[in-house]
Design a protein around this motif. Sequence first.
Motif, short mmCIF file in Angstrom:
data_model
loop_
_atom_site.label_atom_id
_atom_site.label_comp_id
_atom_site.label_asym_id
_atom_site.label_seq_id
_atom_site.Cartn_x
_atom_site.Cartn_y
_atom_site.Cartn_z
N ASP A 84 0.84 -1.19 0.00
CA ASP A 84 0.00 0.00 0.00
C ASP A 84 0.88 1.24 0.00
O ASP A 84 2.10 1.16 0.20
CB ASP A 84 -0.98 0.01 1.18
CG ASP A 84 -0.30 0.00 2.54
OD1 ASP A 84 0.55 0.88 2.78
OD2 ASP A 84 -0.60 -0.88 3.36
N ALA A 85 0.26 2.39 -0.22
CA ALA A 85 1.02 3.63 -0.38
C ALA A 85 1.73 4.05 0.91
O ALA A 85 2.83 4.61 0.86
CB ALA A 85 0.09 4.74 -0.85
N GLU A 86 1.14 3.76 2.05
CA GLU A 86 1.69 4.23 3.31
C GLU A 86 2.81 3.34 3.84
O GLU A 86 3.86 3.83 4.28
CB GLU A 86 0.57 4.31 4.36
CG GLU A 86 1.05 4.82 5.71
CD GLU A 86 -0.07 4.95 6.72
OE1 GLU A 86 0.21 5.29 7.88
OE2 GLU A 86 -1.25 4.72 6.34
N ASN A 87 2.61 2.03 3.78
CA ASN A 87 3.56 1.10 4.40
C ASN A 87 4.42 0.34 3.41
O ASN A 87 5.23 -0.49 3.80
CB ASN A 87 2.81 0.09 5.27
CG ASN A 87 2.00 0.76 6.36
OD1 ASN A 87 2.53 1.55 7.14
ND2 ASN A 87 0.71 0.45 6.41
N GLY A 88 4.28 0.62 2.13
CA GLY A 88 5.02 -0.14 1.14
C GLY A 88 4.54 -1.58 1.11
O GLY A 88 3.35 -1.84 1.13
N CYS A 89 5.49 -2.50 1.09
CA CYS A 89 5.14 -3.92 1.03
C CYS A 89 5.63 -4.64 2.29
O CYS A 89 6.19 -5.74 2.23
CB CYS A 89 5.74 -4.56 -0.21
SG CYS A 89 5.26 -3.76 -1.76
N SER A 90 5.42 -4.02 3.43
CA SER A 90 5.90 -4.57 4.70
C SER A 90 4.98 -5.65 5.27
O SER A 90 5.38 -6.41 6.15
CB SER A 90 6.07 -3.46 5.74
OG SER A 90 4.84 -2.78 5.95
N GLU A 95 -3.33 6.63 -5.00
CA GLU A 95 -3.80 5.26 -4.75
C GLU A 95 -3.34 4.87 -3.35
O GLU A 95 -2.16 5.00 -3.02
CB GLU A 95 -3.24 4.28 -5.77
CG GLU A 95 -3.73 4.49 -7.19
CD GLU A 95 -5.13 3.93 -7.42
OE1 GLU A 95 -5.71 3.38 -6.47
OE2 GLU A 95 -5.63 4.06 -8.55
N SER A 96 -4.26 4.36 -2.53
CA SER A 96 -3.90 3.98 -1.16
C SER A 96 -3.66 2.49 -0.99
O SER A 96 -3.00 2.07 -0.04
CB SER A 96 -5.00 4.43 -0.19
OG SER A 96 -6.23 3.79 -0.51
N ASP A 97 -4.20 1.67 -1.90
CA ASP A 97 -4.16 0.23 -1.71
C ASP A 97 -3.11 -0.46 -2.57
O ASP A 97 -3.19 -1.66 -2.84
CB ASP A 97 -5.53 -0.38 -1.99
CG ASP A 97 -6.02 -0.09 -3.41
OD1 ASP A 97 -5.39 0.74 -4.09
OD2 ASP A 97 -7.02 -0.72 -3.82
N CYS A 98 -2.11 0.27 -3.02
CA CYS A 98 -1.04 -0.31 -3.83
C CYS A 98 0.17 0.62 -3.79
O CYS A 98 0.08 1.75 -3.30
CB CYS A 98 -1.51 -0.56 -5.27
SG CYS A 98 -2.23 0.88 -6.09
N LYS A 99 1.29 0.12 -4.32
CA LYS A 99 2.53 0.87 -4.30
C LYS A 99 3.05 1.04 -5.72
O LYS A 99 3.23 0.07 -6.45
CB LYS A 99 3.57 0.12 -3.45
CG LYS A 99 4.97 0.71 -3.45
CD LYS A 99 5.03 2.04 -2.72
CE LYS A 99 6.47 2.53 -2.62
NZ LYS A 99 6.55 3.87 -1.99
N TYR A 100 3.30 2.29 -6.13
CA TYR A 100 3.78 2.56 -7.48
C TYR A 100 5.24 2.13 -7.64
O TYR A 100 6.06 2.32 -6.74
CB TYR A 100 3.65 4.04 -7.81
CG TYR A 100 2.25 4.47 -8.18
CD1 TYR A 100 1.66 4.01 -9.35
CD2 TYR A 100 1.53 5.34 -7.37
CE1 TYR A 100 0.38 4.41 -9.69
CE2 TYR A 100 0.25 5.75 -7.71
CZ TYR A 100 -0.32 5.26 -8.88
OH TYR A 100 -1.59 5.66 -9.21
N GLY A 101 5.54 1.59 -8.82
CA GLY A 101 6.92 1.25 -9.11
C GLY A 101 7.05 0.46 -10.39
O GLY A 101 6.07 -0.05 -10.94
#
Length: 227
Positions: A104-110, A136-142
């Motif tokens: 997620d956007a806040e915690n990354g993939c922790s 987007e809050s429910d995923c991480k861009y990259g």
Amino acid sequence: MQTLFSMTLLLLWLWTNNVYADTRKRVPNEIIPVSAEQSATKDNDEEQYGAENAIDMDLETRSFTEADGDGKAWLKITLDKIYCVEKVVRYQQDGSPGLTWTCDAENGCSNCVGGSCSAFTLTVSTEGAVSDLPSESDCKYGDMVKLEKIESDSSFNAKEIAAIGKGVADDGSNSGNDGGSDDDGDSSDDADIFDDDCEKTFSCLSDAKSLVVAAFLVPAGLLIQLI
């Protein structure tokens, strides 16, 4: 005799279908990677232990990552463009998820689920500067996924690694590679086509299995004609 022939065909079909266990099916919204690299390869044997083995869809192959000169062991998967990654899965040999990271956007993939989560860090990042991405809050861009062993001077292997997510400004209905139902990126359709072709033509079999199938089918067919 025809009953015996039918039973033989059935047994051959069941046996040859074991090949499916060696080939992983893509899951919905899986992003198809373009390349993989790692810190160092076991025995410098790229064919047997190279990073590409972690993304080749073959559960019989594996990557084997060893530490580099700095003592870090990492496996990096590059995507063809920026996606919003929702999950990353490390598969086991039987095709079941061994480790699953939720991003997620806040915690990354922790957030990780699995038996050895504490041994790894999983990051999704973007190489280069990026701007104007939708919130987007429910995923991480990259466009890069990196799996790293926490312990120094250690090693690890990976049967398969898969990233699941959506393209920029994508509603999630398309597969990771922006492919709709008519696009080659729709990997679920591709998997179904693969299975259909294999069942009809045995095209997915190894050379050895193909020879065994032919050895049974050709004489059996001739025998039926004689009878």
